[in-house]
Design a protein around this motif. Structure first.
Motif, mmCIF file in Angstrom:
data_model
loop_
_atom_site.group_PDB
_atom_site.id
_atom_site.type_symbol
_atom_site.label_atom_id
_atom_site.label_comp_id
_atom_site.label_asym_id
_atom_site.label_seq_id
_atom_site.Cartn_x
_atom_site.Cartn_y
_atom_site.Cartn_z
ATOM 1 N N GLY A 129 -5.406 6.630 -12.118
ATOM 2 C CA GLY A 129 -4.130 6.265 -11.505
ATOM 3 C C GLY A 129 -3.105 7.360 -11.663
ATOM 4 O O GLY A 129 -3.394 8.445 -12.183
ATOM 5 N N HIS A 130 -1.883 7.079 -11.240
ATOM 6 C CA HIS A 130 -0.817 8.080 -11.330
ATOM 7 C C HIS A 130 0.516 7.387 -11.079
ATOM 8 O O HIS A 130 0.600 6.422 -10.302
ATOM 9 C CB HIS A 130 -1.031 9.193 -10.302
ATOM 10 N N GLU A 131 1.557 7.914 -11.684
ATOM 11 C CA GLU A 131 2.895 7.346 -11.518
ATOM 12 C C GLU A 131 3.511 7.659 -10.161
ATOM 13 O O GLU A 131 4.517 7.042 -9.791
ATOM 14 C CB GLU A 131 3.810 7.838 -12.633
ATOM 15 N N ILE A 132 2.942 8.591 -9.393
ATOM 16 C CA ILE A 132 3.532 8.917 -8.097
ATOM 17 C C ILE A 132 3.596 7.704 -7.186
ATOM 18 O O ILE A 132 4.496 7.575 -6.346
ATOM 19 C CB ILE A 132 2.765 10.076 -7.408
ATOM 20 N N TYR A 133 2.669 6.761 -7.363
ATOM 21 C CA TYR A 133 2.628 5.591 -6.476
ATOM 22 C C TYR A 133 3.746 4.605 -6.774
ATOM 23 O O TYR A 133 4.090 3.781 -5.931
ATOM 24 C CB TYR A 133 1.265 4.910 -6.581
ATOM 25 N N ARG A 134 4.328 4.705 -7.950
ATOM 26 C CA ARG A 134 5.420 3.805 -8.304
ATOM 27 C C ARG A 134 6.690 4.150 -7.531
ATOM 28 O O ARG A 134 7.452 3.280 -7.139
ATOM 29 C CB ARG A 134 5.686 3.876 -9.804
ATOM 30 N N ARG A 135 6.923 5.417 -7.301
ATOM 31 C CA ARG A 135 8.192 5.818 -6.706
ATOM 32 C C ARG A 135 8.051 6.287 -5.259
ATOM 33 O O ARG A 135 9.026 6.737 -4.661
ATOM 34 C CB ARG A 135 8.815 6.941 -7.527
ATOM 35 N N SER A 136 6.865 6.199 -4.694
ATOM 36 C CA SER A 136 6.613 6.727 -3.354
ATOM 37 C C SER A 136 6.421 5.599 -2.356
ATOM 38 O O SER A 136 5.773 4.596 -2.650
ATOM 39 C CB SER A 136 5.360 7.614 -3.366
ATOM 40 N N SER A 137 6.972 5.761 -1.170
ATOM 41 C CA SER A 137 6.840 4.767 -0.102
ATOM 42 C C SER A 137 6.789 5.483 1.233
ATOM 43 O O SER A 137 7.374 6.552 1.411
ATOM 44 C CB SER A 137 8.034 3.807 -0.130
ATOM 45 N N TYR A 138 6.084 4.888 2.177
ATOM 46 C CA TYR A 138 6.030 5.450 3.533
ATOM 47 C C TYR A 138 7.332 5.220 4.305
ATOM 48 O O TYR A 138 7.489 5.723 5.403
ATOM 49 C CB TYR A 138 4.882 4.806 4.307
ATOM 50 N N GLY A 139 8.242 4.445 3.761
ATOM 51 C CA GLY A 139 9.508 4.153 4.424
ATOM 52 C C GLY A 139 9.779 2.665 4.419
ATOM 53 O O GLY A 139 8.850 1.846 4.352
ATOM 54 N N GLY A 140 11.063 2.292 4.504
ATOM 55 C CA GLY A 140 11.445 0.901 4.356
ATOM 56 C C GLY A 140 10.958 -0.033 5.434
ATOM 57 O O GLY A 140 10.973 -1.246 5.256
ATOM 58 N N TRP A 141 10.469 0.496 6.536
ATOM 59 C CA TRP A 141 10.000 -0.330 7.645
ATOM 60 C C TRP A 141 8.472 -0.365 7.730
ATOM 61 O O TRP A 141 7.895 -1.134 8.481
ATOM 62 C CB TRP A 141 10.540 0.238 8.970
ATOM 63 N N HIS A 142 7.774 0.507 6.978
ATOM 64 C CA HIS A 142 6.332 0.706 7.126
ATOM 65 C C HIS A 142 5.566 -0.347 6.321
ATOM 66 O O HIS A 142 6.029 -0.793 5.268
ATOM 67 C CB HIS A 142 5.962 2.106 6.632
ATOM 68 N N PRO A 143 4.367 -0.769 6.781
ATOM 69 C CA PRO A 143 3.569 -1.703 5.971
ATOM 70 C C PRO A 143 3.301 -1.205 4.551
ATOM 71 O O PRO A 143 3.136 -2.015 3.638
ATOM 72 C CB PRO A 143 2.270 -1.837 6.778
ATOM 73 N N LEU A 144 3.267 0.113 4.352
ATOM 74 C CA LEU A 144 3.058 0.653 3.015
ATOM 75 C C LEU A 144 4.376 0.949 2.304
ATOM 76 O O LEU A 144 4.480 1.882 1.502
ATOM 77 C CB LEU A 144 2.174 1.908 3.072
ATOM 78 N N ARG A 145 5.359 0.116 2.571
ATOM 79 C CA ARG A 145 6.613 0.181 1.803
ATOM 80 C C ARG A 145 6.482 -0.530 0.464
ATOM 81 O O ARG A 145 7.364 -0.428 -0.384
ATOM 82 C CB ARG A 145 7.750 -0.469 2.604
ATOM 83 N N ILE A 146 5.401 -1.258 0.267
ATOM 84 C CA ILE A 146 5.257 -2.115 -0.912
ATOM 85 C C ILE A 146 4.585 -1.362 -2.064
ATOM 86 O O ILE A 146 3.780 -0.458 -1.848
ATOM 87 C CB ILE A 146 4.456 -3.385 -0.581
ATOM 88 N N PRO A 147 4.879 -1.747 -3.309
ATOM 89 C CA PRO A 147 4.121 -1.195 -4.446
ATOM 90 C C PRO A 147 2.727 -1.818 -4.492
ATOM 91 O O PRO A 147 2.560 -3.007 -4.257
ATOM 92 C CB PRO A 147 4.956 -1.605 -5.662
ATOM 93 N N ARG A 148 1.735 -1.007 -4.800
ATOM 94 C CA ARG A 148 0.360 -1.502 -4.875
ATOM 95 C C ARG A 148 -0.315 -0.999 -6.156
ATOM 96 O O ARG A 148 -0.588 -1.761 -7.064
ATOM 97 C CB ARG A 148 -0.430 -1.079 -3.633
ATOM 98 N N VAL A 149 -0.580 0.300 -6.228
ATOM 99 C CA VAL A 149 -1.300 0.837 -7.387
ATOM 100 C C VAL A 149 -0.508 0.638 -8.673
ATOM 101 O O VAL A 149 -1.078 0.286 -9.715
ATOM 102 C CB VAL A 149 -1.633 2.326 -7.160
ATOM 103 N N SER A 150 0.802 0.836 -8.633
ATOM 104 C CA SER A 150 1.605 0.639 -9.839
ATOM 105 C C SER A 150 1.539 -0.809 -10.311
ATOM 106 O O SER A 150 1.543 -1.082 -11.525
ATOM 107 C CB SER A 150 3.054 1.055 -9.586
ATOM 108 N N THR A 151 1.458 -1.758 -9.377
ATOM 109 C CA THR A 151 1.317 -3.162 -9.758
ATOM 110 C C THR A 151 0.005 -3.398 -10.488
ATOM 111 O O THR A 151 -0.046 -4.120 -11.497
ATOM 112 C CB THR A 151 1.395 -4.061 -8.512
ATOM 113 N N VAL A 152 -1.067 -2.789 -9.994
ATOM 114 C CA VAL A 152 -2.377 -2.955 -10.636
ATOM 115 C C VAL A 152 -2.361 -2.349 -12.039
ATOM 116 O O VAL A 152 -2.896 -2.941 -12.993
ATOM 117 C CB VAL A 152 -3.482 -2.326 -9.762
ATOM 118 N N MET A 153 -1.757 -1.185 -12.172
ATOM 119 C CA MET A 153 -1.645 -0.570 -13.495
ATOM 120 C C MET A 153 -0.860 -1.465 -14.449
ATOM 121 O O MET A 153 -1.287 -1.714 -15.584
ATOM 122 C CB MET A 153 -0.971 0.801 -13.355
ATOM 123 N N ASP A 154 0.263 -1.981 -13.979
ATOM 124 C CA ASP A 154 1.116 -2.803 -14.844
ATOM 125 C C ASP A 154 0.445 -4.119 -15.205
ATOM 126 O O ASP A 154 0.496 -4.571 -16.362
ATOM 127 C CB ASP A 154 2.453 -3.066 -14.160
#
Length: 376
Positions: free
Chosen positions: A11-36
């Motif tokens: 894993g990596h912390e980059i996924y916690r602070r990175s988003s495709y944009g506020g309107w994009h389907p990948l605006r949500i946290p995913r990998v960071s949630t699994v880590m947590d």
């Protein structure tokens, strides 16, 4: 850092602070949630976690063209693309937008793919939930995917001397980029179960590649019992007969009932059952993420997948620390923030979602089973 004493999670912390944009389907946290969640459950002690490296541009040329890699780096630096670059490389589009980490984020996932192949040289299990971007092509982005890390992982395994690889994909969307890259390779078995007539609208029942490609398009509403039939009559016998040196499982979470990007109706039990059944069939297994656009369902599914691979028992009710992770999530929509039902906050396991097996599914599975007997 060894798989000798248990599975590893990259894993990596980059996924916690990175988003495709506020309107994009990948605006949500995913990998960071699994880590947590995995840490809150006590499933991810420090020795089992590996921080992903970022793939160097030259390494990415193993599959992607130098011009494309350079275009992504330039787009990240400028935060803009020209019309020419957009037309050639399909970046700066609605699906594949310009965003602050548009090279670094996928290059980190690609680094996980390369590292996974190296870690599995002597056998074992690796989980890389940030990987699974199965739509990317050598010279252009496609379907939210900038680099094709399933292909890069398979190439990494091959560099370690791993020859026969079984690739199983249970994302709601067909892995067009992986099939285009490896569908003619006699040492790669490819099986995809995906929703029919769903973008990218490839992967028809009759598409056979070099003989070792099995596409099972399923109708809307495909449920756990239908996936169990596919598992028992197609996936497991095909992989077993192929005798792979490694299995790569793309475990996209967008085929569950609550996901907004498909009309399938699985529970997360279906994914976990496939992972558990595949693991004994090869000395190496690499599990990837993929699609998944509901923050609660993808976090719960991928955390349970890690628990399955790590031999953990799925609790009936989450402990308070894990509940707190899920309660902290938000899912902003176009008009309002969605409110999750209580089970999304207190459990990992979905209720089973079975039903009668439809004639279309039964007929298609039978047809592929017959072709399997001829192929092997």
């Amino acid at each position: 850092m060894s798989v000798a004493h248990g599975p590893l999670f990259i894993g990596h912390e980059i996924y916690r602070r990175s988003s495709y944009g506020g309107w994009h389907p990948l605006r949500i946290p995913r990998v960071s949630t699994v880590m947590d969640l995995s840490r809150a459950l006590g499933w991810l002690p420090a020795p089992r976690f590996v921080t992903s490296p970022r793939a160097r541009p030259a390494a990415l040329h193993a599959f992607h063209t130098p011009d494309y890699v350079a275009a992504l780096r330039a787009a990240e630096a400028a935060q803009a693309v020209s019309a020419e670059v957009r037309a050639r490389h399909n970046i700066g589009t609605h699906a594949n937008p310009v965003f602050p980490e548009m090279f670094r984020r996928p290059a980190t996932s690609a680094g996980a793919a390369f590292l996974a192949g190296e870690l599995l040289a002597q056998g074992g299990t690796v989980y890389a939930p940030a990987c699974g971007t199965h739509h990317a092509f050598p010279d252009y982005a496609n379907g939210f995917c900038y680099f094709n890390d399933p292909v890069l992982a398979i190439l990494s395994l091959r560099r370690q001397g791993v020859r026969r690889i079984g690739y199983v994909d249970i994302d709601a969307h067909h892995p067009d980029g992986v099939e285009a890259a490896l569908g003619q390779d006699p040492d790669t078995l490819m099986i995809s179960v995906h929703e029919e007539n769903r973008w990218p609208r490839t992967g028809a029942l009759g598409d056979v590649g070099g003989g070792g490609v099995y596409n099972l398009p399923v109708p809307r509403g495909c449920h756990d019992d239908e996936m169990a039939l596919a598992r028992e009559a197609l996936i497991l016998p095909a992989v077993s007969d192929f005798r792979p040196d490694a299995i790569v499982l793309q475990c996209g979470a967008d085929a569950v009932l609550e996901d907004p990007q498909s009309k399938m109706a699985l529970s997360n039990n279906a994914h976990w059952a496939i992972a558990a059944a595949l693991r004994p069939l090869a000395p190496r297994m690499l599990a990837l993420g993929g699609g998944g656009y509901n923050p609660w369902s993808v976090g719960r599914l991928w955390t349970g997948l890690w628990g399955t691979l790590a031999g953990e028992e799925i609790p009936d009710r989450l402990p308070p620390a894990a509940e707190a992770v899920l309660r902290a999530l938000t899912w902003p929509g176009p008009t309002r923030t969605r409110v999750p039902p209580e089970p999304w906050l207190t459990t990992l396991r979905d209720p089973p979602r079975g039903g009668p097996i439809g004639d279309e599914v039964r007929t298609r599975v039978a047809a592929l089973h017959e072709r399997l007997k001829v192929w092997v």
